[in-house]
Enzyme design. Structure first.
Site, PDB file in Angstrom:
ATOM      1  N   GLU A 193      -2.634  -1.676  -3.140  1.00 51.83           N
ATOM      2  CA  GLU A 193      -3.709  -0.882  -2.553  1.00 51.83           C
ATOM      3  C   GLU A 193      -3.360   0.600  -2.597  1.00 51.83           C
ATOM      4  O   GLU A 193      -2.177   0.958  -2.539  1.00 51.83           O
ATOM      5  CB  GLU A 193      -3.914  -1.260  -1.083  1.00 51.83           C
ATOM      6  CG  GLU A 193      -4.290  -2.691  -0.829  1.00 51.83           C
ATOM      7  CD  GLU A 193      -4.504  -2.977   0.653  1.00 51.83           C
ATOM      8  OE1 GLU A 193      -5.143  -3.998   0.955  1.00 51.83           O
ATOM      9  OE2 GLU A 193      -4.036  -2.192   1.493  1.00 51.83           O
ATOM     10  N   HIS A 240      -7.898  -5.415   7.800  1.00 55.62           N
ATOM     11  CA  HIS A 240      -7.654  -4.359   8.776  1.00 55.62           C
ATOM     12  C   HIS A 240      -7.904  -4.883  10.191  1.00 55.62           C
ATOM     13  O   HIS A 240      -9.029  -5.169  10.567  1.00 55.62           O
ATOM     14  CB  HIS A 240      -8.501  -3.102   8.547  1.00 55.62           C
ATOM     15  CG  HIS A 240      -7.819  -1.871   9.083  1.00 55.62           C
ATOM     16  ND1 HIS A 240      -6.972  -1.095   8.319  1.00 55.62           N
ATOM     17  CD2 HIS A 240      -7.820  -1.308  10.303  1.00 55.62           C
ATOM     18  CE1 HIS A 240      -6.501  -0.099   9.041  1.00 55.62           C
ATOM     19  NE2 HIS A 240      -6.996  -0.213  10.254  1.00 55.62           N
ATOM     20  N   HIS A 294       0.861  -1.190   0.000  1.00 56.48           N
ATOM     21  CA  HIS A 294       0.000   0.000   0.000  1.00 56.48           C
ATOM     22  C   HIS A 294       0.896   1.238   0.000  1.00 56.48           C
ATOM     23  O   HIS A 294       1.144   1.836   1.040  1.00 56.48           O
ATOM     24  CB  HIS A 294      -0.907  -0.017   1.235  1.00 56.48           C
ATOM     25  CG  HIS A 294      -1.963   1.036   1.227  1.00 56.48           C
ATOM     26  ND1 HIS A 294      -3.188   0.867   1.846  1.00 56.48           N
ATOM     27  CD2 HIS A 294      -1.994   2.285   0.706  1.00 56.48           C
ATOM     28  CE1 HIS A 294      -3.906   1.965   1.694  1.00 56.48           C
ATOM     29  NE2 HIS A 294      -3.189   2.844   1.008  1.00 56.48           N
TER      30      HIS A 294
END
Length: 237
Positions: A70, A190, A43
């Protein structure tokens, strides 16, 4: 079996804190796949405080499982993804200075924008996923964008589970049921950890993939990276 994609941002954070190339991000990615993980996630953020854009490019020749990039689809990010052509791009509505991801997309308000970006990625053969809260309206909105998958934002589940409230899974179950009905693939991520991943997986119908980074790397400090990867794989069976 739900696939495990390991987010290696924290490896890059550790490397960047000292300079140089220790730990070697590319070698860690190779090892994680050798240990059995089915994917690698990165990410990159605009300030490159952990994953650098060049890391994302360098990983193309290293990741032989699934490669997931991401990020917030700003111009530089879009260009990076089109250059790298990963297996999957996961769109996350991060503010520029966000410490970590903290909300899913409003797929109604941002629908036309998401449609345009998703169409471009899909025309280049890249599977698309969008980060969403477990809200039925947002799942319906996601379907209208043309995305292949959604990624359920699981921070609230993890928080409630940690408090002993197993009913915190209920909005996620409802979201997954609707996503399945609409033909959307389901990912999640997450704050998922060794403590809560089996309960989550066992209750979410059609869960295809989880992306786990912070908890997995933290747990590896005590238990070892190879061991932890395989502990997740056992829980995801």
């Amino acid at each position: 079996m739900t696939k495990l994609s390991v987010n290696i941002n924290k490896i890059a954070t550790l490397r960047n804190s000292r300079g140089g190339n220790v730990p070697d991000l590319l070698q860690v990615a190779k090892d994680i796949q050798r240990f059995g993980a089915e994917g690698i996630t990165v990410h990159p953020r605009p300030d490159e405080r952990h994953i650098r854009y060049q890391d994302a490019r360098d990983l193309v020749s290293v990741v032989y499982t699934e490669y997931n990039i991401e990020g917030n689809p700003q111009h530089n990010f879009i260009d990076l993804v089109l250059e790298c052509k990963p297996t999957q791009v996961t769109l996350v509505p991060d503010a520029i200075g966000a410490l970590t991801s903290n909300a899913g997309w409003d797929t109604v308000k941002n629908q036309s924008y998401l449609k345009e970006v998703i169409a471009e990625f899909k025309s280049n053969g890249i599977r698309t996923s969008i980060f969403v809260d477990p809200v039925l309206q947002m799942i319906e909105g996601a379907k209208a964008t043309g995305t292949d998958r959604i990624e359920l934002y699981t921070e609230e589940f993890a928080h409630q589970y940690g408090l002993g409230n197993k009913k915190g899974i209920e909005p996620y179950v409802a979201a997954a049921v609707l996503a399945n009905e609409l033909g959307l693939g389901i990912n999640a991520g997450h704050d998922l950890s060794l403590d809560n991943i089996k309960f989550f997986k066992d209750n979410i119908p059609g869960l295809l993939e989880v992306s786990i980074g912070h908890a997995l790397i933290s747990e590896s400090l005590y238990l070892g990276l190879e061991n932890v990867v395989n502990m997740y794989l056992q829980r995801l069976k």
